[in-house]
Design a protein around this motif. Structure first.
Motif, PDB file in Angstrom:
ATOM      1  N   CYS A 112     -32.601 -29.481   8.070  1.00 13.75           N
ATOM      2  CA  CYS A 112     -33.061 -29.910   6.872  1.00 13.75           C
ATOM      3  C   CYS A 112     -34.498 -31.289   6.464  1.00 13.75           C
ATOM      4  N   HIS A 122     -36.892 -33.948   7.880  1.00 14.55           N
ATOM      5  CA  HIS A 122     -37.284 -34.829   9.182  1.00 14.55           C
ATOM      6  C   HIS A 122     -36.843 -36.100   9.017  1.00 14.55           C
ATOM      7  N   ASP A 153     -38.481 -36.261   3.858  1.00 11.74           N
ATOM      8  CA  ASP A 153     -39.162 -35.026   3.750  1.00 11.74           C
ATOM      9  C   ASP A 153     -38.976 -33.973   4.398  1.00 11.74           C
ATOM     10  N   CYS A 154     -39.105 -32.187   3.736  1.00 13.61           N
ATOM     11  CA  CYS A 154     -38.045 -32.101   3.839  1.00 13.61           C
ATOM     12  C   CYS A 154     -38.842 -31.069   5.319  1.00 13.61           C
ATOM     13  N   THR A 155     -37.524 -30.109   5.438  1.00 11.05           N
ATOM     14  CA  THR A 155     -38.579 -29.074   7.094  1.00 11.05           C
ATOM     15  C   THR A 155     -38.423 -27.765   6.213  1.00 11.05           C
ATOM     16  N   GLU A 156     -39.635 -26.881   6.832  1.00  9.61           N
ATOM     17  CA  GLU A 156     -40.081 -25.770   6.000  1.00  9.61           C
ATOM     18  C   GLU A 156     -38.447 -25.207   5.735  1.00  9.61           C
ATOM     19  N   PHE A 157     -37.527 -24.764   7.071  1.00  6.97           N
ATOM     20  CA  PHE A 157     -36.160 -23.866   5.728  1.00  6.97           C
ATOM     21  C   PHE A 157     -36.023 -24.759   4.427  1.00  6.97           C
ATOM     22  N   ARG A 205     -37.388 -26.102   2.255  1.00  9.62           N
ATOM     23  CA  ARG A 205     -38.553 -25.815   1.427  1.00  9.62           C
ATOM     24  C   ARG A 205     -38.348 -24.626   1.784  1.00  9.62           C
ATOM     25  N   GLU A 206     -38.230 -23.722   2.125  1.00  8.45           N
ATOM     26  CA  GLU A 206     -38.348 -22.146   1.917  1.00  8.45           C
ATOM     27  C   GLU A 206     -36.932 -21.921   1.367  1.00  8.45           C
ATOM     28  N   ASN A 207     -35.712 -22.183   1.691  1.00  2.00           N
ATOM     29  CA  ASN A 207     -34.732 -21.629   1.344  1.00  2.00           C
ATOM     30  C   ASN A 207     -33.638 -22.605  -0.016  1.00  2.00           C
ATOM     31  N   GLY A 226     -43.035 -33.060  -1.696  1.00  6.68           N
ATOM     32  CA  GLY A 226     -42.302 -32.241  -0.332  1.00  6.68           C
ATOM     33  C   GLY A 226     -40.747 -32.775   0.379  1.00  6.68           C
TER      34      GLY A 226
END
Length: 608
Positions: free
Chosen positions: A496, A498, A515-519, A521-523, A532
């Motif tokens: 979740c 970085h 900073d958030c991961t792509e996972f 941000r999406e979920n 971010g």
């Protein structure tokens, strides 16, 4: 050795009971009086502390207080204010009129709405008289110098009166409780350094403290090793990043010492380059130190707020805070070679600043004391004075307040006429409700100590729906510019966030952003800020099994290891303490369900 620590009485008065370096109980008076940041002698918290720990006043070897006597405090800050007069006289500021004209040309047209602002470029609209006064007292050198010196003089007079008042209140309150012996007083910033270092579990660390004022200082750097703390440097008051941030909080229409978090959130929408250099030109930075020009002139920030968008003013102050504080910390990291930082003091409630400090090259580990403001100083003083020597393991949680029996909980529910069940698997039922879009308040176990709700007095919801930040805040009567914070399974931390390694333990107390991961941000869009980042709480099962199990059950259903966690309280009220507080806030806030102890309660008057 058993020690009672009482934090400064001027705001957020807090009681701590510490024995041989172990915190047995710690709670703020506000949780009992129901007045946010309650000042004065913490009578109710002290009575609860004695009852909860089975102690009498005669059991304490010492009572500690993290300020010197009023005479000694006055001697320190009066000398500093004399020095400030010389500094202001000798400082050569840049041409402010030219700087402001250039900055105004950099303000962009904006149309993207920001929830909570009437317009993205909204400024603090003031009448002609106010605006004229701010232009003079904030921006014309002779008048602004006088305003700054007058501000310092008034601060000194008020501080002297305040120290005298609270000293008398402390002595009288303790006498009424049966304590006739002297009070052990200590340097304020040493109490901040002590709480962060002694609770961290690190053998060696660089202690950084930053706040408004304490024992002549507004900050300090200390080297700590094997249970001992040695100060390397003190930042003399009034060169206070705490005061700087209080000024912008008040100038943007919020309450200083209470709403600084709103400024952190607002800052992410603005452009720090519009006003950042103007602010930095008024701060004289030297290796391992800094001085702030006209530090006690609140009219400068009011002047900026009357001419520039709120978001750009907030962004500039956040930027200046980050630059000055990280330069200061970087110097001491390089000088000492220590890669481990511990933080305390009100300024370190700024979670974005803490992220920037952790990102300094050479910093590999960070710990932020969970009650970093003055409410935590009583604990720091008590830890320091009963420390057995050497290094102990870090505190695993901040659940240092009272808890309540099943019978007390049931009685509070029955008194309100609420029907309740006792599910066989409460965690699974709560997780299912949350997954299906219900808002669930959780009340269980010992109350959290410090400013953050960490699961035992929390409101939980899924993080899949960004709109929740508007409708749930509205239901709770809040205006926020930060999204809700997420609670995340400890083992899913790198999925979740970085760069979390070395800051995991601090993240268990919700004291730093990542900073958030792509996972993520999406979920979990409801928990990710516009920049971010998120301010997570990581939870381990051995620390809080009931809370962890809800999250684990939710992950089984949804595949997502995070939920939203926001404090369980009504607007401008402290976090709930007793079952009665919880029941009242549940009904008033029209929350869908209440998981309280082993019981589950459905809202009798749903909001939707």
């Amino acid at each position: 050795m058993k020690v009672l620590g009482i934090s400064p009485l001027d705001k957020d008065a807090t009681v701590s009971v510490v024995e041989d370096g172990e915190i047995l109980f710690a709670a703020g008076e506000e949780r009992f009086s129901r007045v946010k940041q309650q000042d004065g002698f913490p009578q109710l918290a002290l009575e609860k502390a004695l009852e909860y720990t089975g102690s009498k006043m005669s059991d304490f070897d010492q009572v500690c207080y993290p300020f010197l006597t009023w005479e000694n405090e006055a001697k320190l800050f009066n000398q500093n204010l004399e020095d400030e007069r010389q500094f202001i006289r000798n400082f050569e500021p840049a041409d402010l009129n030219r700087q402001i004209k250039e900055a105004l040309t950099r303000v962009p047209d904006r149309n993207e709405p920001i929830h909570g602002l009437e317009h993205p470029n909204a400024i603090m609209e003031k009448g002609f008289l106010h605006s004229s006064y701010y232009s003079m007292a904030g921006a014309q050198r002779l008048a602004s110098n006088n305003a700054a010196l007058k501000g310092s003089r008034h601060w000194g007079e008020d501080a002297t009166e305040s120290f005298q008042k609270w000293e008398q209140s402390l002595t009288e309150g303790l006498r009424q409780m049966g304590w006739e012996k002297p009070v052990k007083r200590m340097d304020h910033h040493l109490s901040h350094a002590a709480n962060s270092y002694l609770a961290s579990g690190f053998e060696r660390a660089l202690c950084i403290t930053l706040d408004g004022y304490g024992s002549g200082l507004a900050g300090s750097a200390s080297e700590a090793r094997d249970g001992k703390i040695h100060r390397l440097h003190g930042i003399s008051y009034p060169n206070s990043l705490g005061t700087l941030y209080e000024h912008v909080t008040s100038s943007l229409g919020f309450k200083p010492s209470r709403h600084e978090g709103k400024i952190v959130g607002l800052a992410s929408y603005g452009d720090p380059s519009i006003l950042g250099d103007i602010l930095l030109s008024r701060i004289q930075q030297e290796p391992g130190d800094y001085r702030i020009y006209e530090a006690n002139n609140v009219y400068f920030s009011r002047y900026l707020a009357s001419k520039f968008p709120k978001i750009d003013v907030a962004a500039a102050y956040q930027h200046a805070l980050e630059v000055v504080a990280t330069n200061y910390v970087r110097y001491w990291v390089e000088k000492t070679g220590i890669d481990t930082i511990v933080l305390s003091g009100g300024v370190t409630a700024n979670v974005k600043l803490n992220q920037r400090i952790f990102e300094i090259e050479g910093v590999n580990h960070i710990f932020v004391y969970p009650n970093m403001g003055d409410g935590g100083c009583g604990t720091g003083a008590a830890l320091y004075h009963c420390w057995p020597g050497g290094v102990k393991e870090s505190i695993s949680s901040a659940y240092f307040g009272p808890d309540y029996s099943e019978a007390e909980i049931a009685a509070a529910l029955e008194a309100e006429g609420l029907e309740f069940t006792r599910p066989n698997n409460l965690a699974a039922e709560v997780a299912s409700l949350i997954h299906n879009g219900e808002v669930v308040a959780r009340f269980d176990g010992r109350m959290e100590y410090g400013p953050r709700a960490l699961g035992n007095r929390s409101i939980l919801y899924h993080a899949r729906e960004p709109e929740v930040n508007q409708w749930l805040n509205k239901r709770l009567g809040r205006t926020e510019f930060m999204p809700f914070a997420p609670v995340t399974l400890y083992e899913a931390r790198e999925k979740c966030y970085h760069n979390i390694r070395g800051a995991e333990h601090s993240a268990e107390f919700m004291t730093i952003t990542f900073d958030c991961t792509e996972f993520m941000r999406e979920n979990c869009p409801a928990a990710v800020h516009v920049d971010g980042t998120a301010r997570p709480q990581l939870v381990q099962r051995e620390v809080n099994p009931g809370y962890y199990d809800i999250l684990k059950e939710y992950e089984k259903i949804s595949g997502i290891p995070s939920l939203i966690n926001t404090s369980f309280n009504m607007h401008e009220e402290p976090i709930v303490n007793t079952p009665q507080d919880a029941v009242r806030a549940f009904v008033q806030g029209a929350l869908d369900y209440l998981a309280i102890g082993p019981f589950l309660v459905k809202q009798p008057n749903p909001a939707h």
